[in-house]
Scaffold this active site. Structure first.
Site, PDB file in Angstrom:
ATOM      1  N   LYS A  64      57.084  65.562  -0.157  1.00 26.39           N
ATOM      2  CA  LYS A  64      56.749  65.946   1.440  1.00 26.39           C
ATOM      3  C   LYS A  64      55.568  66.222   2.008  1.00 26.39           C
ATOM      4  CE  LYS A  64      61.223  65.947   2.485  1.00 26.39           C
ATOM      5  NZ  LYS A  64      61.838  64.805   2.957  1.00 26.39           N
ATOM      6  N   SER A 306      67.358  66.687  -7.041  1.00 32.86           N
ATOM      7  CA  SER A 306      67.314  65.917  -5.902  1.00 32.86           C
ATOM      8  C   SER A 306      66.716  64.416  -7.403  1.00 32.86           C
ATOM      9  CB  SER A 306      66.348  65.874  -5.550  1.00 32.86           C
ATOM     10  OG  SER A 306      65.171  65.904  -5.337  1.00 32.86           O
TER      11      SER A 306
END
Length: 378
Positions: A64, A306
């Site tokens: 991110k 994840s």
């Protein structure tokens, strides 16, 4: 094979001690160019090669960082941000941390909206970076924190990042993440690329670049089995700006933080799915956690749930792929973001029985429960 060959593979990466060839003007210049690491035969099926692109090598330890930098730079170029402005985003944590980093470097105020179910260490990291963190009720899910961010921006005239809707998201991956992968596998076969989705930016942008360079590659997109939004075939109802109007009916709570909010992001929906996605792979939550643990204990790769989910899909894909296949999986973030989550639930802070036995094997400096501490043995 010499030591350096064993360490650095084909010699295409610089040896230790070579440095980076210069210095960086600020921390945002270090975003990207994350390494690809081979998975050993301890986990990879025989006759196939499996690799991980370790996005936790970004400065704030997640993929991110790319998204945050893309959004802020795009807003600056368009004149939407000026010194002293406030930047707002709704996030499960990693985007907020990344946005807080870029805002700290640029001198913007930062307000993050985050639903209460996400790990508390993420809140603390954002506050450490100077952000204000507004926690929203768990029952509101992802759409609730998005609504709160929208309300705050409407009330105060602040800038909303719109990570789930902005084209700047996927376009940054198209010119960074995707080309990095293509270049790192230059002269080498790559048959499969495996990724999950939070906003869909990595899949959309990097997927376009990879498919253009390697048209025969198979792209596997993973999503939680418990929240099969894409699998349902039901589109997300949207507001005029592309944000979700309501929670998706196929959504259910799942442990893979950062993946699959309770709506299909517009960034993902806008991707050319028929061209990019060759397979949709459902990930059981327990397998994501188990695989993240295996990556840490067997490979020394400390990634989050994840990353475990993506690698689980990659390893299962490898088992069913022809011999000689080469599979790359994305590891989106570091396992240190998950200390208060089910990933670390089996890990005790105190010594276990095996550790106590090792401690007692020598007589000095013993800290045994229920006994007086021992320093030097008599």
């Amino acid at each position: 094979m010499g030591l350096m060959d064993a360490l650095f593979g084909n010699g295409s990466v610089p040896e230790r001690g070579a440095g980076r060839g210069g210095v960086y003007a600020n921390v945002t210049m270090t975003v990207g160019n994350t390494p690809v690491v081979k998975i050993s035969e301890k986990l990879a099926p025989a006759g196939r090669e499996v690799y991980a692109k370790c996005e936790y090598f970004n400065p704030l330890s997640s993929v991110k960082d790319r998204l945050a930098l893309a959004i802020i730079e795009d807003a600056e170029e368009k004149g939407l941000l000026k010194p002293g402005d406030t930047v707002v985003e709704a996030t499960s944590g990693n985007t907020g941390i990344a946005v807080a980093m870029v805002c700290a470097q640029r001198g913007y105020d930062c307000v993050i909206c985050m639903a209460e179910q996400f790990s508390v260490e993420r809140r603390k990291l954002m506050r450490m970076l100077g952000a204000k963190v507004i926690v929203t009720p768990k029952a509101g899910k992802g759409t609730g924190m998005v609504r709160k961010a929208e309300e705050l921006c409407a009330k105060h005239g602040w800038f909303l990042c719109h990570q789930f809707e902005t084209e700047a998201n996927w376009k940054f991956h198209e010119v960074t993440t995707g080309p990095e992968i293509v270049n790192d596998f230059s002269g080498k076969k790559l048959t499969h690329w495996v990724t999950g989705y939070g906003t869909g930016g990595t899949f959309h942008g990097a997927g376009k670049a990879i498919k253009e360079a390697l048209p025969d590659i198979k792209i596997v997109l993973a999503e939680p089995a418990a929240a099969g939004l894409l699998a349902s075939g039901v589109p997300t109802e949207r507001n005029a700006d592309g944000s979700p109007a309501v929670s998706h009916p196929a959504f259910a709570a799942h442990p893979i933080q950062g993946w699959t909010p309770d709506f299909i992001p517009k960034v993902l929906e806008d991707a050319p799915m028929d061209h990019l996605m060759d397979e949709l792979f459902p990930i059981p939550g327990d397998k994501a956690i188990e695989t993240a643990s295996l990556l840490a204990s067997k490979e020394g790769l400390l990634t989050g749930i994840s990353g475990g989910g993506t690698m689980y899909a990659a390893l299962e894909t490898a088992k069913n792929a022809p011999k000689g296949s080469v599979i790359l999986a994305m590891l989106p973030d570091t396992g240190e973001r998950y200390l208060s989550t089910p990933l670390f639930a089996p890990i005790e802070a105190d010594m276990n029985e095996a550790e106590l036995e090792i401690a007692k094997s020598t007589p000095s400096f013993l800290l045994i429960p229920g006994e007086e501490p021992v320093l030097q043995a008599a």
